[in-house]
Design an enzyme around this catalytic site. Structure first.
Site, PDB file in Angstrom:
ATOM      1  N   ASP A  24      51.059  43.119  43.121  1.00 28.69           N
ATOM      2  CA  ASP A  24      50.584  43.289  42.157  1.00 28.69           C
ATOM      3  C   ASP A  24      51.654  44.661  41.239  1.00 28.69           C
ATOM      4  OD1 ASP A  24      50.923  41.468  39.898  1.00 28.69           O
ATOM      5  OD2 ASP A  24      48.595  41.024  39.810  1.00 28.69           O
ATOM      6  N   HIS A  31      55.382  43.627  40.861  1.00 28.26           N
ATOM      7  CA  HIS A  31      56.289  43.740  40.007  1.00 28.26           C
ATOM      8  C   HIS A  31      57.118  45.107  40.138  1.00 28.26           C
ATOM      9  CE1 HIS A  31      54.168  39.747  38.259  1.00 28.26           C
ATOM     10  NE2 HIS A  31      53.582  40.479  38.676  1.00 28.26           N
ATOM     11  N   GLU A  83      44.759  32.944  38.311  1.00 31.65           N
ATOM     12  CA  GLU A  83      43.920  34.111  38.627  1.00 31.65           C
ATOM     13  C   GLU A  83      42.868  34.378  37.138  1.00 31.65           C
ATOM     14  OE1 GLU A  83      46.020  37.706  37.267  1.00 31.65           O
ATOM     15  OE2 GLU A  83      44.895  38.592  38.949  1.00 31.65           O
ATOM     16  N   HIS A 111      54.296  39.989  45.941  1.00 33.81           N
ATOM     17  CA  HIS A 111      53.992  39.506  45.014  1.00 33.81           C
ATOM     18  C   HIS A 111      54.296  41.423  44.743  1.00 33.81           C
ATOM     19  CE1 HIS A 111      51.877  37.144  41.731  1.00 33.81           C
ATOM     20  NE2 HIS A 111      52.220  38.721  41.170  1.00 33.81           N
TER      21      HIS A 111
HETATM   22 ZN   LIG Z   1      51.708  38.780  39.086  1.00 36.24          ZN
END
Ligand SMILES: [Zn+2]
Length: 341
Positions: free
Chosen positions: A282, A19, A204, A17
């Site tokens: 993330d 980005h 989330e 995960h």
């Molecule tokens: Zn994400």
């Protein structure tokens, strides 16, 4: 050596995960902004890493605005290649052995000649970075849930064309509270038929009811976050028996105000229920913590023993789309790490 203090940097991990834009090094952001005379908001300079809290939509808006600024500094092919190479270097430095980098090509289409040209560029950058660093890598194409579901279908078709050629998954990102998840079912059917792993964000900013929608309507095989499944034991059981993995990003959760602190991230609840968890960073650019930071934070917050950390690393490998040779190598490395005195 204390049996629960093995160096986490040397624990082999898969990173599921991360980005594309959010993986940028802070120093690179500053350098590229200076080159192009882009004035960055104080939150990305003197106040970095920014205080975000997306508990309300205004908070998410601030997060998104910083993200847009970060995207705007990537102007040339060389910038894209540099970002991917640095993301790979940083994961290698953190003990990463496999990386699935998630990108929404539509955010870059205008500047780089369309979604296909941009995807070609990213895939080529991934191949070069992989050769230079030795990190095995693949791409997840993610649609944006604040855009029209027809755009997501277009991206799913694009992702499908690259299945087996560097793209391994299809996701859905941006503010979970916006857009209607079931409207994206058509896009996910296209990706499913192409054999891609289905990895939407869910659980989330919204709770269990939205996770159920991701499972029912999108056939999620892995959940971006999914951490709030801890709030519903029946749902968590369903996730465990379906073998759906959770990409848990603890530092991101706290930065966005989902939990007040790292010890409130319910990792122990998920693990006790038997869930497959893969820790991820993330958006290190906005949250100030990379892959290693997630493992270190959870070790400190929950007093995890080394065998638990090794199991987290194994789960990240098992939940990945890595080819068999990479999986075998990483799992053997994890056993070796744990076998040290
Ligand atoms: Zn994400």
């Amino acid at each position: 050596m204390d049996s629960d203090s093995r160096p986490l940097r040397e624990l082999p991990k898969a990173h599921l995960h991360l980005h594309f834009t959010g993986s940028m090094r802070h120093a690179t952001l500053l350098e590229l902004a200076e080159r192009d005379g882009i004035r960055l908001p104080d939150q990305l300079v003197s106040e970095w890493p920014p205080q975000l809290s997306a508990a309300d939509e205004k908070g998410w808006f601030r997060f998104q605005r910083l993200y847009d600024v970060a995207r705007s500094v990537l102007r040339t092919e060389g910038d894209v290649r540099r970002l991917v190479l640095e993301a790979a270097e940083d994961d290698v430095a953190d003990g990463g052995g496999w990386l699935e980098i998630q990108v929404d090509p539509s955010g870059y289409a205008a500047r780089f000649g369309g979604i296909t040209a941009f995807t070609d560029l990213v895939l080529d950058a991934v191949r070069s970075a992989s050769e230079q660093t030795g990190l095995a890598m693949a791409v997840v194409i993610a649609a944006n849930r604040t855009r029209h579901p027809l755009d997501a279908r277009t991206l799913a078709r694009l992702a499908g064309q690259y299945a087996g050629r560097g793209v391994v998954g299809f996701g859905l990102s941006n503010d979970e509270r916006r857009g209607s998840t079931s409207d994206f079912a058509g896009a996910f059917r296209i990706a499913e038929r192409a054999g891609l792993r289905l990895v939407p964000h869910g659980g989330e900013l919204r709770g269990p009811e939205h996770i159920a929608t991701c499972l029912d309507a999108l056939h999620a095989q892995r959940l971006g976050h999914g951490v709030r499944s801890a709030e519903d034991p029946a749902l968590l059981d369903r996730i465990v028996s379906a073998g759906v993995a959770l990409e848990v990003c603890p530092v991101s959760n706290v930065a966005l105000g989902v939990y007040s602190d790292l010890s409130s991230v319910p990792l122990p609840t998920l693990l006790e229920a038997g869930a497959t968890v893969a820790l991820g960073a993330d958006d290190p650019l906005l949250f100030g913590s990379r892959l290693l930071g997630q493992y270190a934070a959870m070790r400190a917050a929950h007093d995890l023993a080394d065998d638990q950390l090794a199991e987290l690393a194994r789960m990240s490998v098992r939940a990945s789309s890595a080819p068999d040779d990479v999986r075998t190598r990483l799992l053997a490395g994890i056993d070796q790490w744990l076998a040290r005195p």
